[in-house]
Motif scaffolding. Structure first.
Motif, short mmCIF file in Angstrom:
data_model
loop_
_atom_site.label_atom_id
_atom_site.label_comp_id
_atom_site.label_asym_id
_atom_site.label_seq_id
_atom_site.Cartn_x
_atom_site.Cartn_y
_atom_site.Cartn_z
N LEU A 8 3.19 0.33 9.28
CA LEU A 8 3.64 -1.05 9.11
C LEU A 8 3.93 -1.36 7.65
O LEU A 8 4.95 -2.00 7.33
N LEU A 9 3.06 -0.92 6.76
CA LEU A 9 3.25 -1.18 5.33
C LEU A 9 4.55 -0.54 4.84
O LEU A 9 5.28 -1.12 4.04
N LEU A 10 4.84 0.68 5.32
CA LEU A 10 6.07 1.36 4.90
C LEU A 10 7.30 0.63 5.44
O LEU A 10 8.35 0.58 4.78
N GLU A 11 7.18 0.04 6.65
CA GLU A 11 8.30 -0.70 7.22
C GLU A 11 8.53 -2.02 6.49
O GLU A 11 9.68 -2.42 6.25
N LYS A 12 7.44 -2.70 6.12
CA LYS A 12 7.53 -4.02 5.49
C LYS A 12 7.75 -3.94 3.98
O LYS A 12 8.07 -4.95 3.35
N GLY A 13 7.55 -2.78 3.42
CA GLY A 13 7.65 -2.65 1.97
C GLY A 13 9.02 -2.18 1.52
O GLY A 13 9.85 -1.71 2.30
N SER A 14 9.26 -2.32 0.21
CA SER A 14 10.48 -1.80 -0.42
C SER A 14 10.13 -1.36 -1.84
O SER A 14 9.18 -1.89 -2.44
N PRO A 15 10.87 -0.39 -2.36
CA PRO A 15 11.99 0.33 -1.75
C PRO A 15 11.50 1.21 -0.60
O PRO A 15 10.32 1.51 -0.49
N LYS A 16 12.44 1.59 0.26
CA LYS A 16 12.09 2.41 1.41
C LYS A 16 11.63 3.78 0.94
O LYS A 16 12.31 4.47 0.18
N THR A 17 10.44 4.17 1.40
CA THR A 17 9.82 5.41 0.94
C THR A 17 8.85 5.87 2.01
O THR A 17 8.55 5.14 2.97
N ASN A 18 8.34 7.07 1.86
CA ASN A 18 7.32 7.58 2.79
C ASN A 18 5.95 7.64 2.14
O ASN A 18 5.02 8.25 2.69
N LYS A 19 5.82 7.02 0.96
CA LYS A 19 4.54 7.01 0.23
C LYS A 19 4.16 5.58 -0.14
O LYS A 19 4.96 4.84 -0.71
N LEU A 20 2.94 5.20 0.18
CA LEU A 20 2.46 3.86 -0.15
C LEU A 20 2.45 3.63 -1.66
O LEU A 20 2.65 2.51 -2.13
N GLU A 21 2.19 4.68 -2.42
CA GLU A 21 2.08 4.56 -3.88
C GLU A 21 3.40 4.13 -4.54
O GLU A 21 3.40 3.70 -5.69
N GLN A 22 4.52 4.25 -3.82
CA GLN A 22 5.82 3.94 -4.40
C GLN A 22 6.35 2.56 -4.00
O GLN A 22 7.40 2.14 -4.47
N ILE A 23 5.62 1.86 -3.14
CA ILE A 23 6.06 0.53 -2.71
C ILE A 23 5.87 -0.48 -3.85
O ILE A 23 4.80 -0.55 -4.45
N LYS A 24 6.90 -1.28 -4.11
CA LYS A 24 6.83 -2.29 -5.17
C LYS A 24 6.84 -3.72 -4.64
O LYS A 24 6.34 -4.62 -5.30
N THR A 25 7.42 -3.93 -3.46
CA THR A 25 7.48 -5.26 -2.86
C THR A 25 7.03 -5.17 -1.42
O THR A 25 7.43 -4.26 -0.69
N LEU A 26 6.18 -6.14 -1.00
CA LEU A 26 5.62 -6.11 0.34
C LEU A 26 5.63 -7.52 0.92
O LEU A 26 5.15 -8.47 0.28
N ASN A 27 6.15 -7.66 2.15
CA ASN A 27 6.22 -8.96 2.82
C ASN A 27 5.39 -8.90 4.11
O ASN A 27 5.78 -8.29 5.09
N LEU A 28 4.23 -9.56 4.06
CA LEU A 28 3.35 -9.67 5.22
C LEU A 28 3.18 -11.15 5.60
O LEU A 28 2.10 -11.59 5.98
N SER A 29 4.22 -11.93 5.47
CA SER A 29 4.14 -13.37 5.74
C SER A 29 4.21 -13.65 7.24
O SER A 29 4.79 -12.88 8.02
N LYS A 30 3.58 -14.79 7.63
CA LYS A 30 3.65 -15.32 9.00
C LYS A 30 3.24 -14.28 10.05
O LYS A 30 3.92 -14.07 11.06
N MET A 31 2.11 -13.65 9.79
CA MET A 31 1.58 -12.66 10.74
C MET A 31 0.22 -13.08 11.29
O MET A 31 -0.46 -12.27 11.95
#
Length: 747
Positions: A8-31
């Motif tokens: 889920l974090l990889l789907e909601k995050g950007s830039p698109k990557t296969n590693k959590l360590e490379q995510i810079k923006t994450l949208n978990l709003s209204k969940m």
């Protein structure tokens, strides 16, 4: 509610990557997320996360112990937040949204301002000024009252035991919370909370004294005198000019105006209030001088001119005597061996770290005459004083844009094109210093804040002008002193903290805050350092810009403790002087205490010079600080690592600069030459005590021709600047010329 998983974090995050360590923006709003739905262990993998949207959930508090070192923006609006202290671990947070949390009070807002030291934007508003007031001024008032409670009713038990201290802490904290009354009743909860923290810290400091006090700076004067507010108005004082040229009515008579020595500097009255002038930036192309190819190099030594004081037989003989005296002043064999080991321990790691850098070849590219009085092409007397490259964060061309100041104007120049992109002018002003920084601009509720590069400039009138070049706007000013300003310096870690040095022998620390979308701002004075002499340069150690400040002055080099918070006072005068071996050679004719060049080459290596010495010292910051101060004078001697050969001159205020990324030191002289040093050259000579190291290259003054006036002789190089990658080098002169060199990497 969807379960938080790695997928889920990889789907909601950007830039698109296969590693959590490379995510810079994450949208978990209204969940509809609650605290128990946020897995701390999994979220802790987001080491690069900069922006996180958690709005529209059901969070009552933030996960404790969740550390996100890169997080700068957090949106917690439209939640059910109650306990804001759980956000304490987000130390790097700069912008926070907490709108539509019904249980958040004013006291909770104040707690956030104290807990998050880098918070600047709160609910889309710039709160820098309010936050710093609470962190320092308000907290200092509470601390004073808390200490009074201790001194009236409490003391440490004898002997000290853990059980007795625990009981004492409970009683003392309870008494302090009840007895300390300060501020409005609407923030009483915040006041009690803050007093409890301060009381525990104070008791801990009494019960657990620091073991090694030698490494600490001298304690500051506990001077609680309020800093009086300086009112703005016409500047009627006489401001000393840093240097003065012998003006000539006809520019064709002389192109080499002599500088007066600093002892003979005249004073000139300040002009009318610059607030009355129009403050506008406009694109303006500079007058460009025609230039022939570079002259062949004549070697690293400064060529002689019979008319300069620096090359008289008396001067040469005096310098030779100094050199011989230094060589005779040997340490004992044991001391010399220890000094050699210390020098190698500092120099060799630096060489290893910079071994990948290659020397560059600098070729002249443009010469501009863009600070002329009344835009006259015959003006070769206006002195140019300071230059600095724009930070790269806002524009891809940032490393190409350099700001220069001199006379009544500030220019922003594109180095590649050799064109003045912006020009800011204040009739009657004389600008001596400038500095770039990056602050946050809040753009309202619908848009996130954005960083913007601003420029501060000051000079004769004692006013700091704040300029936003990208918007062609000089958006504000404030009075920093009733005397002229000699130097400006921003804190590279806290971009809104500005230091101003002035001719009333003071350095003041200001918080200039950020901007809103209408470019409104607020300035707060945080700290005053009583220097006792004119500050010429200010340097902040790269690794500790919040705690220490070095200032090069007319009468020496001094170090101050600038840490705000505990035991801070509005005014500080205690300082540590850093001395140099050459001081021992002083006599009635020679004074080596004027330090007119200062810059950090690495986190530990500092370059400094005195114009009468003929050398540039490289010395260790950590090694110097680790020494025990002299009991009588309180000074420490600089741990010198190397001595670089420089020009012999009596002309002061020829500033040096460093380029840490390319391991370069650069300094001009009074004949238009620029001395460059690539530090990998120190490897061969680092062990040769008492011998100066020659420059890597000396750039000759290019042949500049002006129609009807002939060749322009080499002027004094007042200031130099390099971009981080040393693509360009800019030199400012005392003849209204800004010269740009472009580099080529040597194979």
């Amino acid at each position: 509610m969807e379960k938080i998983t790695e997928k889920l974090l990889l789907e909601k995050g950007s830039p698109k990557t296969n590693k959590l360590e490379q995510i810079k923006t994450l949208n978990l709003s209204k969940m509809a997320l609650k605290l128990e739905d946020l897995p701390v262990k999994l979220l802790s993998c987001l080491k690069s996360l900069e922006r996180w949207d958690l709005s529209g959930n059901r969070l009552q508090e933030f996960p404790k112990r969740l550390e996100l070192p890169a997080l700068r923006y957090l949106d917690l609006s439209d939640n059910q937040m109650e306990d804001v202290t759980t956000l304490e671990s987000l130390r790097a947070l700069e912008e926070l949204k907490m709108d539509d949390n019904l249980y958040i009070t004013v006291s909770d807002n104040y707690k956030l301002f104290v807990l998050l030291p880098n918070l600047r934007i709160y609910n889309s508003k710039d709160v820098t000024a309010t936050a710093n007031h609470l962190r320092y001024v308000y907290s200092d008032n509470l601390r004073t009252r808390m200490i009074a409670v201790w001194e009236r009713s409490f003391s440490l038990p004898d002997p000290v035991s853990a059980e007795k201290l625990s009981s004492l802490e409970k009683n003392f904290v309870s008494a302090a919370r009840q007895q300390v009354k300060f501020g409005p009743t609407s923030v009483a909860d915040f006041t009690k909370w803050r007093v409890e923290i301060l009381a525990k810290e104070y008791l801990r400091s009494l019960a657990e004294p620091k073991e090694d006090s030698d490494d600490e700076a001298h304690t500051e004067n506990n001077d609680d005198t309020d800093v009086s507010e300086v009112t703005d108005g016409p500047d009627k004082e006489t401001s000393p000019k840093r240097k003065q040229t012998d003006t000539a009515a006809d520019a064709s008579i002389s192109l080499t105006p002599r500088k007066k020595l600093r002892a003979d500097l005249p004073e000139s009255p300040a002009e009318s209030n610059p607030r009355k002038s129009s403050l506008r930036l406009k694109p303006l192309a500079g007058t460009q001088s025609r230039m022939s190819p570079l002259k062949p190099n004549r070697g690293p030594s400064t060529p002689s001119k019979t008319e300069t004081k620096a090359e008289t037989p008396r001067r040469s003989a005096k310098v030779q005597q100094v050199k011989e005296a230094e060589k005779k002043d040997h340490l004992s064999r044991k001391e010399a061996k220890a000094a050699q080991l210390h020098r190698n321990a500092h120099v060799l790691p630096i060489i290893k770290a910079c071994s990948k850098t290659k020397p560059v070849s600098l070729k002249p590219l443009h010469a501009l005459q863009c600070h002329s009085k009344q835009d006259s092409s015959d003006d070769f007397s206006t002195q140019l004083w300071a230059c600095a490259f724009q930070p790269q964060s806002e524009s891809s061309a940032g490393s190409r844009l350099v700001a220069t100041c001199g006379g009544d104007s500030v220019c922003v120049i594109d180095c590649e094109m050799g064109k003045v992109m912006k020009k800011y002018k204040v009739p009657g002003e004389e600008f001596f210093s400038l500095a770039w920084t990056t602050v946050l601009m809040s753009r309202g509720i619908s848009a996130p804040s954005q960083p913007c590069s601003i420029l501060a400039a000051g000079g004769k009138r004692g006013l700091v002008k704040l300029i936003y070049p990208r918007n062609n706007m000089a958006y504000g000013e404030f009075r920093a002193s009733r005397k002229s300003l000699s130097v400006l310096r921003f804190n590279h870690r806290q971009g809104n903290f500005l230091f101003t040095g002035s001719y009333d022998n003071k350095i003041i620390m200001w918080d200039i805050g950020g901007l809103d979308k209408h470019c409104n701002f607020k300035v707060i004075q945080l700290l005053t350092l009583e220097v006792g002499t004119t500050p010429l340069h200010i340097c902040l150690p790269p690794a500790s810009p919040d705690t220490h400040l070095l200032t090069a002055c007319e009468d020496g080099l001094f170090c101050y403790n600038t840490q705000l918070g505990a035991n801070s006072t509005a005014k500080r005068s205690n300082k540590t002087e850093i001395t140099f071996p050459i001081y021992k050679m002083e006599d009635k004719q020679q004074n080596y205490h004027t330090i007119d060049g200062l810059s950090f080459l690495t986190d530990d290596v500092v370059a400094s010079k005195s114009h009468t010495h003929g050398s540039i010292y490289l010395w260790s910051w950590s090694g110097t600080r680790s020494q025990r101060p002299d009991k009588r004078s309180g000074s420490v001697c600089a741990v010198v690592l190397a001595e670089l050969q420089w020009a012999l001159t009596d002309v002061p205020y020829l500033s040096l600069n460093t380029c840490p990324g390319r391991a370069y030191i650069v300094c001009g002289d009074d004949k238009g030459q620029i001395w460059t040093y690539h530090i990998t050259n120190l490897q061969k000579n680092s062990g040769q005590r008492g011998e100066t190291i020659p420059p890597t290259e000396v750039l000759e003054w290019p042949t500049l021709m002006r129609k009807g006036l002939g060749q322009i002789e080499g002027p004094s190089i007042n200031s130099v600047a390099m971009d981080p990658e040393l693509h360009y080098l800019v030199a400012l002169t005392d003849k209204n010329l800004a010269v740009i060199w472009k580099s080529e990497v040597l194979s």
